[in-house]
Each structure stands twice: as structure tokens, then as C-alpha cells.
Design a protein around this motif. Sequence first.
Motif, mmCIF file in Angstrom:
data_model
loop_
_atom_site.group_PDB
_atom_site.id
_atom_site.type_symbol
_atom_site.label_atom_id
_atom_site.label_comp_id
_atom_site.label_asym_id
_atom_site.label_seq_id
_atom_site.Cartn_x
_atom_site.Cartn_y
_atom_site.Cartn_z
ATOM 1 N N HIS A 54 0.820 -1.217 0.000
ATOM 2 C CA HIS A 54 0.000 0.000 0.000
ATOM 3 C C HIS A 54 0.862 1.279 0.000
ATOM 4 C CE1 HIS A 54 -4.015 1.544 0.048
ATOM 5 N NE2 HIS A 54 -3.722 2.365 1.035
ATOM 6 N N SER A 55 1.970 1.244 0.695
ATOM 7 C CA SER A 55 2.862 2.414 0.715
ATOM 8 C C SER A 55 3.415 2.705 -0.676
ATOM 9 C CB SER A 55 4.020 2.193 1.689
ATOM 10 O OG SER A 55 3.535 2.075 3.003
ATOM 11 N N GLU A 56 3.728 1.655 -1.411
ATOM 12 C CA GLU A 56 4.234 1.833 -2.771
ATOM 13 C C GLU A 56 3.154 2.419 -3.679
ATOM 14 O OE1 GLU A 56 7.535 -1.694 -3.132
ATOM 15 O OE2 GLU A 56 5.437 -2.294 -2.950
ATOM 16 N N VAL A 57 1.928 1.955 -3.515
ATOM 17 C CA VAL A 57 0.813 2.513 -4.291
ATOM 18 C C VAL A 57 0.619 3.991 -3.946
ATOM 19 C CG1 VAL A 57 -1.681 2.388 -4.722
ATOM 20 C CG2 VAL A 57 -0.348 0.293 -4.550
ATOM 21 N N ASP A 58 0.742 4.323 -2.671
ATOM 22 C CA ASP A 58 0.613 5.729 -2.254
ATOM 23 C C ASP A 58 1.639 6.611 -2.952
ATOM 24 O OD1 ASP A 58 -1.511 5.217 -0.551
ATOM 25 O OD2 ASP A 58 -0.297 5.218 1.280
ATOM 26 N N VAL A 59 2.873 6.127 -3.049
ATOM 27 C CA VAL A 59 3.925 6.911 -3.710
ATOM 28 C C VAL A 59 3.639 7.058 -5.201
ATOM 29 C CG1 VAL A 59 6.376 6.942 -4.354
ATOM 30 C CG2 VAL A 59 5.707 6.432 -1.995
ATOM 31 N N LEU A 60 3.295 5.943 -5.860
ATOM 32 C CA LEU A 60 2.988 6.013 -7.295
ATOM 33 C C LEU A 60 1.834 6.981 -7.559
ATOM 34 C CD1 LEU A 60 3.211 2.250 -8.394
ATOM 35 C CD2 LEU A 60 4.958 4.035 -8.624
ATOM 36 N N SER A 61 0.793 6.877 -6.772
ATOM 37 C CA SER A 61 -0.375 7.751 -6.953
ATOM 38 C C SER A 61 -0.030 9.208 -6.693
ATOM 39 C CB SER A 61 -1.508 7.324 -6.015
ATOM 40 O OG SER A 61 -1.926 6.027 -6.327
ATOM 41 N N SER A 62 0.794 9.451 -5.688
ATOM 42 C CA SER A 62 1.202 10.827 -5.386
ATOM 43 C C SER A 62 1.998 11.427 -6.533
ATOM 44 C CB SER A 62 2.035 10.873 -4.100
ATOM 45 O OG SER A 62 1.241 10.518 -3.004
ATOM 46 N N LEU A 63 2.900 10.637 -7.101
ATOM 47 C CA LEU A 63 3.672 11.128 -8.245
ATOM 48 C C LEU A 63 2.749 11.450 -9.414
ATOM 49 C CD1 LEU A 63 6.704 8.704 -8.027
ATOM 50 C CD2 LEU A 63 6.820 11.201 -7.848
ATOM 51 N N LYS A 64 1.778 10.600 -9.659
ATOM 52 C CA LYS A 64 0.866 10.792 -10.794
ATOM 53 C C LYS A 64 -0.041 12.002 -10.570
ATOM 54 C CE LYS A 64 -1.611 9.135 -14.463
ATOM 55 N NZ LYS A 64 -2.654 8.200 -14.708
ATOM 56 N N ILE A 65 -0.581 12.127 -9.371
ATOM 57 C CA ILE A 65 -1.582 13.162 -9.106
ATOM 58 C C ILE A 65 -0.957 14.494 -8.697
ATOM 59 C CG2 ILE A 65 -3.505 13.781 -7.572
ATOM 60 C CD1 ILE A 65 -4.096 10.706 -7.481
ATOM 61 N N GLN A 80 6.410 14.945 2.816
ATOM 62 C CA GLN A 80 5.414 15.867 3.383
ATOM 63 C C GLN A 80 3.987 15.457 3.022
ATOM 64 O OE1 GLN A 80 6.954 19.474 1.680
ATOM 65 N NE2 GLN A 80 8.121 19.988 3.515
ATOM 66 N N LYS A 81 3.775 15.020 1.799
ATOM 67 C CA LYS A 81 2.432 14.645 1.341
ATOM 68 C C LYS A 81 1.955 13.358 1.994
ATOM 69 C CE LYS A 81 2.224 17.974 -1.709
ATOM 70 N NZ LYS A 81 1.524 19.193 -1.408
ATOM 71 N N LEU A 82 2.867 12.414 2.196
ATOM 72 C CA LEU A 82 2.487 11.089 2.659
ATOM 73 C C LEU A 82 2.722 10.863 4.146
ATOM 74 C CD1 LEU A 82 3.891 9.079 -0.357
ATOM 75 C CD2 LEU A 82 1.510 9.599 0.145
ATOM 76 N N LEU A 83 3.380 11.780 4.790
ATOM 77 C CA LEU A 83 3.669 11.658 6.216
ATOM 78 C C LEU A 83 4.473 10.406 6.556
ATOM 79 C CD1 LEU A 83 0.185 12.780 7.597
ATOM 80 C CD2 LEU A 83 2.199 14.197 7.202
ATOM 81 N N PHE A 84 5.338 10.000 5.642
ATOM 82 C CA PHE A 84 6.267 8.901 5.901
ATOM 83 C C PHE A 84 7.482 9.471 6.611
ATOM 84 C CE2 PHE A 84 5.256 6.136 1.878
ATOM 85 C CZ PHE A 84 3.975 5.953 2.326
ATOM 86 N N THR A 85 8.149 8.639 7.372
ATOM 87 C CA THR A 85 9.433 9.056 7.923
ATOM 88 C C THR A 85 10.445 9.088 6.787
ATOM 89 O OG1 THR A 85 10.155 6.811 8.421
ATOM 90 C CG2 THR A 85 8.910 7.970 10.162
ATOM 91 N N GLY A 86 11.549 9.766 7.013
ATOM 92 C CA GLY A 86 12.594 9.824 5.991
ATOM 93 C C GLY A 86 13.096 8.441 5.619
ATOM 94 N N GLY A 87 13.287 7.588 6.623
ATOM 95 C CA GLY A 87 13.755 6.228 6.375
ATOM 96 C C GLY A 87 12.743 5.404 5.601
ATOM 97 N N ALA A 88 11.471 5.590 5.927
ATOM 98 C CA ALA A 88 10.415 4.821 5.247
ATOM 99 C C ALA A 88 10.312 5.214 3.779
ATOM 100 C CB ALA A 88 9.078 5.025 5.953
#
Length: 161
Positions: A54-65, A80-88
Motif C-alpha cells: 500500500h505504501s508503494e501505491v501511495d507513492v505512485l499515486s502521489s507522483l501521478k496526481i 510531506q504529502k504522505l507523512l512517511f518518515t525519511g527512512g520509510a
Amino acid sequence: MDIDELEIIIEKNKTQSPETFNEILNVTIPFYTFYKQMNQGICQLEEEKYRINHSEVDVLSSLKILGDKDYILSPKQLHQKLLFTGGAITKVLKKLEEKKYIRRLDNKYDKRSKLVQLTKLGIEVNDKVLKDILDFEEKCFSALNEEEKQTMKNLLLKMTK
């Protein structure tokens, strides 16, 4: 899970833990049960059909949108958009790059970081997985008619204010 099973869970909570029972559980238990079932179904679909989490889908979708016309964002913008930690975010980007769903580009404004761009393959996978997720969500809400869906939407929006 059917309504009788939910009622049993609520009643059990009421009798076994009366000090913490609140009538709002009549709403929250069914809400969280539905959410859990829907979320587990989506994660299972992503993993089994696409070998993606799901995290990977979130990144792909964020890049697209949220990305520019070339589907580019900086790791900081994604963070900033996904509220992931830097490491994540670093871990997710590495997996996506290995799968060829993204590429890393030099950042002419900041030599310390690389920009993230969605690849053609990443766009295709993103579009397919999102279509499948929407189809699955449609099935999840299929017990409701259009008027009930509108009512649910209105109630949820009312609670977000």
C-alpha cells in the motif's frame, strides 16, 4: 460478519467491560469492522495481483496526481504529502526503483538529493491497481443504494468538520 455477530460483540463489550462501554460503540464497532475488511481486501489485492504494498501505491499515486507534468516530485515533497518518515520513504523509493516503476533524477537545485519520476511502467501499474481498488471498493459499498451512499457521504463529511 453479519449484524447478529456485531450485536454479540457489542453486547459482550457492554457486559464484560461496563466501565468502558459507551453507546458510541454501536457506531464505531461496525465502522471499524467495515474499514478493516475493506482495507485488508485492498492490501491483499495489491499484494497478490501486483506484488506491491500500500505504501508503494501511495507513492505512485502521489507522483501521478501531485507531480508536475512529467510526474516528478522531490523525496521531501513525497515525505510531506504522505507523512512517511525519511527512512520509510527511502525504503519505498528503493523498492519502486528496483521494480522500474520510478527513476531517480539529478536535482539541479539541490545536489544532495535526487528527484523522483514515475516511469511509463509505473504509470501503467498505478492506473491498473487504482482501477482494481476502485472496483473492489464499489463491491464493498454495493449493499447500499445510491441514496444511502449519498447519505453516508454527507454524514462522513459532516463529521469531518
